[in-house]
Design an enzyme around this catalytic site. Sequence first.
Site, mmCIF file in Angstrom:
data_model
loop_
_atom_site.group_PDB
_atom_site.id
_atom_site.type_symbol
_atom_site.label_atom_id
_atom_site.label_comp_id
_atom_site.label_asym_id
_atom_site.label_seq_id
_atom_site.Cartn_x
_atom_site.Cartn_y
_atom_site.Cartn_z
ATOM 1 N N GLY A 265 0.749 -1.077 -0.240
ATOM 2 C CA GLY A 265 -0.026 -0.032 0.033
ATOM 3 C C GLY A 265 0.949 1.336 -0.103
ATOM 4 N N HIS A 266 0.356 2.406 0.741
ATOM 5 C CA HIS A 266 0.911 3.568 0.588
ATOM 6 C C HIS A 266 2.287 3.506 1.191
ATOM 7 C CE1 HIS A 266 0.342 7.924 0.036
ATOM 8 N NE2 HIS A 266 0.824 8.177 1.268
ATOM 9 N N PHE A 267 2.523 2.992 2.122
ATOM 10 C CA PHE A 267 4.036 2.850 2.931
ATOM 11 C C PHE A 267 4.454 1.567 2.720
ATOM 12 C CE2 PHE A 267 1.844 6.396 5.464
ATOM 13 C CZ PHE A 267 2.647 7.517 5.404
#
Length: 289
Positions: A265-267
């Site tokens: 995901g985002h991180f």
Amino acid sequence: MVYAVHHRTATVDGLDVFYREAGDPQAPVVVLLHGFPTSSHMFRDLIPALADRYRLIAPDHIGFGQSAMPSLQEFPYTFDALTDVTAGLLDQLEVDRFAMYVQDYGAPIGWRLALRAPERVTAIITQNGNAYEEGFVKPFWDGVFAYAEAPGPETEAPMRAALTLDITRWQYLNGVADPSLVSPDNWVHDQALLDRPGNDEIQLELFRDYPTNVDLYPRVHQYFSDSQVPLLAVWGANDEIFGPDGARAFAQDLPKAEIHLLDSGHFALESHLETITEHIRDFLARALA
């Protein structure tokens, strides 16, 4: 040789700027620019993984992490102003040329650095660091742009919700195949900083300024096209903030861009540190040869 990670503070335009640094001072420089709502803490494991070959410099943006957090009356919280401070730090550290790793908010700061002095940027690594409208995922961004266009109680409420622990945790866990790989220390650390008195107003100010980044995109695309800067995209493909189309879009202006979509995901560093490190080491060895 094992390089220690140093935690330092410099004063830029009267503001304390915290940064992490490691590696041989004579080695090629990689500047690591973090996103929202985190800090250079997101690079705590990547820095030692690269410090045998590179000098790593990872600042906390003003209003984030351990850097100064002046009030809205004392500092203009715009992406231009954050870039001014980053540029000032690099000048103070006598960094003339550098590669950069950009993620989330770090991307518009990095793009501004490149537009100001394209000859200084040797290579770019983007990890969910957007530069194309194709990367924006609805409905997350609809709320940001609605608030920026017409700030008020109704549009502000969703933005204040984005500053809560539930959303901070969501940013770390959403799209991650194995959530047990992500330490809860991340969102506890970030939320403690978001919850500091006055930080909510700082974040709202930056939300209102975000459309200036989109306005800059045509110039960024021209920079890519003109410079053909080496670029590696290592992207959490399941990110519901900056989707995988944002990674693929770099090929529009940089046909030789290296694009890797990861099951994260985002991180993505939290679940794919080793994979991202391998991609970076391979990419920089060729890009900086």
